[in-house]
Design a protein around this motif. Structure first.
Motif, short mmCIF file in Angstrom:
data_model
loop_
_atom_site.label_atom_id
_atom_site.label_comp_id
_atom_site.label_asym_id
_atom_site.label_seq_id
_atom_site.Cartn_x
_atom_site.Cartn_y
_atom_site.Cartn_z
N THR A 91 0.83 -1.21 0.00
CA THR A 91 0.00 0.00 0.00
C THR A 91 0.86 1.25 0.00
O THR A 91 0.64 2.18 -0.78
N GLU A 92 1.88 1.29 0.88
CA GLU A 92 2.77 2.45 0.95
C GLU A 92 3.53 2.64 -0.36
O GLU A 92 3.68 3.77 -0.83
N LEU A 93 3.97 1.55 -0.96
CA LEU A 93 4.71 1.63 -2.23
C LEU A 93 3.80 2.15 -3.34
O LEU A 93 4.19 3.02 -4.12
N ILE A 145 5.23 6.70 -14.69
CA ILE A 145 6.55 6.07 -14.73
C ILE A 145 6.35 4.56 -14.86
O ILE A 145 5.40 4.00 -14.31
N GLU A 146 7.23 3.92 -15.60
CA GLU A 146 7.18 2.46 -15.74
C GLU A 146 7.92 1.83 -14.56
O GLU A 146 9.04 2.24 -14.24
N GLU A 206 2.20 6.63 -6.89
CA GLU A 206 1.14 7.53 -7.38
C GLU A 206 1.53 8.99 -7.12
O GLU A 206 1.33 9.85 -7.99
N GLU A 207 2.09 9.26 -5.94
CA GLU A 207 2.51 10.62 -5.60
C GLU A 207 3.64 11.09 -6.53
O GLU A 207 3.65 12.23 -6.99
N LYS A 208 4.56 10.18 -6.82
CA LYS A 208 5.67 10.55 -7.72
C LYS A 208 5.13 10.84 -9.12
O LYS A 208 5.56 11.81 -9.76
N ASP A 209 4.21 10.03 -9.61
CA ASP A 209 3.60 10.30 -10.92
C ASP A 209 2.93 11.66 -10.94
O ASP A 209 3.03 12.39 -11.93
#
Length: 188
Positions: A10-12, A42-43, A17-20
């Motif tokens: 979940t954290e990952l 991001i892939e 999602e936040e980075k995207d």
């Protein structure tokens, strides 16, 4: 190292999602206007808890300065702060010991280690210049201390997305002879 795999997943997922989202925002994205318009995420390799390993710290008190070449034919100075010892299975499934060096910029104090590395996915499934992991910690690092080294958090430097950035290349001592199919992928 025992941990709650579902919470970790979940954290990952939330981190990714936040980075995207940040890649879509001009002031936090390495992408230009056209790149942000075309960006659809991001892939990544599929999350794999086997690539979240326990690393043991061996402090490096040498004060030796390491000159890292960069993607723009420049150089950056770093100091070896610690060697991180960990075990991962090789291509035959046999567990082997590995070591990566954690660095600090010459002008940086404690609190985090910069771990640039290459592995057998480099230039094939991942960015040809290597990937990075940032390890954050509280207080002072201690010899023999252990913590999680999560290759699922391995990321491409900004220079993978734009020539406007100059990124350090992993020194030879951080070239692993195994494939680590975890973290960010790269499609040219």
């Amino acid at each position: 190292m025992d941990f709650d795999v579902e919470s970790w997943r979940t954290e990952l997922r939330e981190y990714r999602e936040e980075k995207d989202e940040k890649f879509g925002v001009p002031h936090s994205s390495p992408l230009g206007p056209e790149g942000r318009r075309e960006f659809d995420g991001i892939e990544y390799f599929e999350p794999d808890p086997d690539y979240r390993v326990e690393a043991t710290v061996e402090l490096d008190e040498s004060d030796e300065t390491v000159t890292m070449e960069t993607t723009a034919d420049g150089e950056q100075l770093h100091e070896r702060a610690a060697r991180l010892h960990f075990a991962l299975p090789d291509q035959r499934g046999e567990t082997a010991e590995h070591t990566l060096v954690g660095y600090r910029r010459v002008d940086q104090s404690g609190g985090s280690l910069f771990v640039p590395f290459r592995d057998k996915t480099t230039g094939q499934q991942t960015y040809p210049g290597g990937r990075y992991i940032e390890l954050h910690y509280e207080g002072e690092l201690e010899d023999g201390e252990t913590f999680a080294l999560d290759f699922n958090l391995a990321y491409n430097p900004f220079c993978a997305y734009s020539d406007a950035y100059e990124c350090p290349l992993p020194p030879r001592e951080n070239w692993l002879e195994i494939a680590i199919p975890a973290g960010e992928r790269y499609e040219d």
